[in-house]
Design an enzyme around this catalytic site. Structure first.
Site, short mmCIF file in Angstrom:
data_model
loop_
_atom_site.label_atom_id
_atom_site.label_comp_id
_atom_site.label_asym_id
_atom_site.label_seq_id
_atom_site.Cartn_x
_atom_site.Cartn_y
_atom_site.Cartn_z
N ASP A 47 -6.20 0.97 -8.94
CA ASP A 47 -7.29 1.85 -9.24
C ASP A 47 -8.16 1.61 -10.49
O ASP A 47 -9.05 1.96 -11.00
CB ASP A 47 -7.05 3.26 -9.19
CG ASP A 47 -6.72 3.62 -7.62
OD1 ASP A 47 -6.80 2.75 -6.78
OD2 ASP A 47 -6.00 4.64 -7.38
N SER A 58 0.78 -1.12 -0.04
CA SER A 58 -0.20 -0.15 -0.13
C SER A 58 0.78 1.36 -0.05
O SER A 58 1.51 1.54 0.94
CB SER A 58 -0.78 -0.05 1.23
OG SER A 58 -1.45 1.41 1.12
C1 S3P Z 1 -2.91 5.98 -3.49
C2 S3P Z 1 -2.78 4.78 -3.27
C3 S3P Z 1 -3.67 3.39 -3.60
C4 S3P Z 1 -4.75 3.81 -4.37
C5 S3P Z 1 -5.39 5.22 -4.19
C6 S3P Z 1 -4.29 6.07 -4.20
C7 S3P Z 1 -2.09 6.99 -3.33
O1 S3P Z 1 -4.03 2.95 -2.21
O2 S3P Z 1 -5.55 2.78 -4.46
O3 S3P Z 1 -6.22 5.55 -5.03
O4 S3P Z 1 -2.18 8.01 -3.58
O5 S3P Z 1 -1.02 6.51 -2.55
P1 S3P Z 1 -3.40 2.12 -1.32
O6 S3P Z 1 -1.96 2.54 -1.12
O7 S3P Z 1 -4.17 1.70 -0.26
O8 S3P Z 1 -3.22 0.69 -2.29
#
Ligand code: S3P
Length: 445
Positions: free
Chosen positions: A328, A176
């Site tokens: 996404d 993440s």
């Molecule tokens: C993001 C990370 C992703 C993505 C989100 C934006 C970011 O989430 O799904 O729309 O800007 O760091 P996760 O880190 O929970 O996977």
């Protein structure tokens, strides 16, 4: 919430008519992930930073408002955002930070405000308050930053009791970028060096922005290292930032063209960070004709153009390390799968269940509504595609912007008009989506 500019989507329901093939060139609004990070770092800088291409969607405006509450001055100057930073310290906000629908705002700011001496209350809308926050409070607690849950353990509203964090060596339990970024941002204020190791490559915009801002951040393979200021002010100069177009927004139009024989689409000025564009490889594997042209003159985040020529798609398997780099885009990839001949399997994507909606359930239900054969699994979906989509359905986004836009793309392939309901949420990431759909319609062959 105060806006920098008016956004243009008022209606909460779309009627989407079938679309024939088109020949179009378009640009998409600025990258959401990068806009959040730039607002935070420019907001913490010394002097006035100028940002072009900033995404004025609701999510990023939540971050802007939070930075205002902590002392930054933000205003629109022509097509740029101008941010006068706080000079490397954060003022304790007088009121709670309302982060709306934005997971990126709450998780990244939770790390950033670890260095704000005092209590900071953070909350959001119903969707945000149902998304897991233990993934950030666990590492913050290990850094000595107490996180209190006001109503329900593990969910916003929450309180960060900022101070001087201890350093940490943290192995991310999930791939993440939000959690990685939270720990890195808290680490900026810590005593000593912190490291974060990721189990699979996930988006690296935070690392790139920290390095551009001259902060002590280094990347070595899967490990990112930051040196903390021991609670002292951060030294970030005023900078010019250029935010490329959001690949995740471009993805809707790439799929709108890819399965439509005769369609030609060029998207210019779009971000091409390798950790964001797995959709290109996946669609190519499904038979799509996509050309990527890098802008060799771009400094900072990679950007360029994407050219798509529509044709027939076939099913594939989407799994493993590809998932974080397409996370996404899975809803719109599910649409591509619905239009492809044969079966597509999406697995290792359980994270989809904790996004703005449970995207496995909501996409499966909507695809069934559209007459597509789908089986939902704990960590993905099995989709039986067909190039013949009847149309005429009513698709509910459940307040999730990416579901609304994905289903609108599917609806353009139907043989009769369809409806998408609960579409106001699209303003979180893509003000101007409807206008861009109209642009394709105006350029039909
Ligand atoms: C993001 C990370 C992703 C993505 C989100 C934006 C970011 O989430 O799904 O729309 O800007 O760091 P996760 O880190 O929970 O996977």
């Amino acid at each position: 919430m105060s806006k920098i500019a008016d956004n243009c989507l008022a209606s909460n329901r779309w009627t989407v008519n079938p679309l024939s093939s088109f020949d179009a060139v378009l640009r998409v609004p600025g990258d959401k992930s990068i806009s959040h990070r730039v607002a935070m770092l420019a907001g913490l800088g010394s002097g006035v930073s100028r940002i072009s291409g900033f995404l004025e969607g609701d999510d990023c405006l939540c971050t802007v408002n939070a930075m205002r509450q902590m002392g930054a001055d933000v205003e629109r100057q022509g097509c740029c955002l101008q941010i006068k930073g706080t000079g490397g310290v954060l003022r304790q906000p007088q009121m709670q930070l309302d982060l709306g629908n934005s997971g990126t705002s709450i998780r990244l700011l939770a790390g950033l405000v670890a260095g704000c001496k005092g209590r900071v209350v953070m909350t959001g809308d119903d969707s945000l308050r149902s998304r897991p926050m233990r993934r950030i409070s666990d590492p913050l607690a290990a850094m000595g930053i107490k996180v209190e849950y006001i109503e329900r353990e593990g969910y916003a509203p929450l309180v960060i009791n900022g101070g001087v964090p201890q350093s940490i060596d943290y192995q991310l339990p999930v791939a993440s970028a939000q959690v990685k970024s939270c720990v890195l941002l808290a680490g900026l204020w810590a005593e000593g060096v912190s490291t974060v190791e990721e189990p699979a490559p996930c988006r690296d915009h935070t690392e790139m922005a920290l390095i551009k801002a001259g902060l002590p951040c280094e990347v070595a393979g899967s490990v990112v290292r930051v040196s903390g200021s021991s609670g002292n002010r951060l030294d970030i100069p005023a900078l010019e930032w250029i935010v490329p177009g959001d690949f995740s927004s471009a993805a809707f139009w790439i799929v709108a063209a890819a399965a439509r024989p005769g369609a030609v689409l060029r998207v210019d000025g779009v971000g091409l960070n390798p950790r964001r564009i797995a959709l290109v490889d996946i669609l190519r594997r499904m038979g799509a004709d996509i050309v990527v042209i890098m802008d060799e003159n771009a400094s900072g985040e990679p950007l360029g153009s994407i050219i798509v020529r529509g044709g027939a798609l076939h099913g594939t398997v989407i799994s493993g390390n590809e998932i974080p780099n397409a996370i996404d885009e899975i809803p719109v990839l599910a649409v591509a799968a619905a239009l492809a001949e044969g079966v597509t399997e999406i697995r290792d994507a359980a994270e989809l269940r904790v996004k703005e909606s449970d995207r496995i359930t909501v996409m499966s239900d909507n695809l069934k509504q559209a007459g597509v054969g789908v089986e939902s699994r704990a960590d993905g979906m099995l989709i039986e595609g067909s190039s013949k989509i009847p149309g005429g359905g009513v698709f509910d986004s459940h307040g999730d912007h990416r579901i609304a836009m994905s289903m609108a793309v599917l609806a353009t392939y139907g043989r009769a008009p369809s409806s998408v309901i609960n579409t106001a949420c699209v303003n979180t990431s893509y003000p101007g989506f409807v206008e861009n759909l109209q642009l394709l319609r105006d350029n039909q062959n």
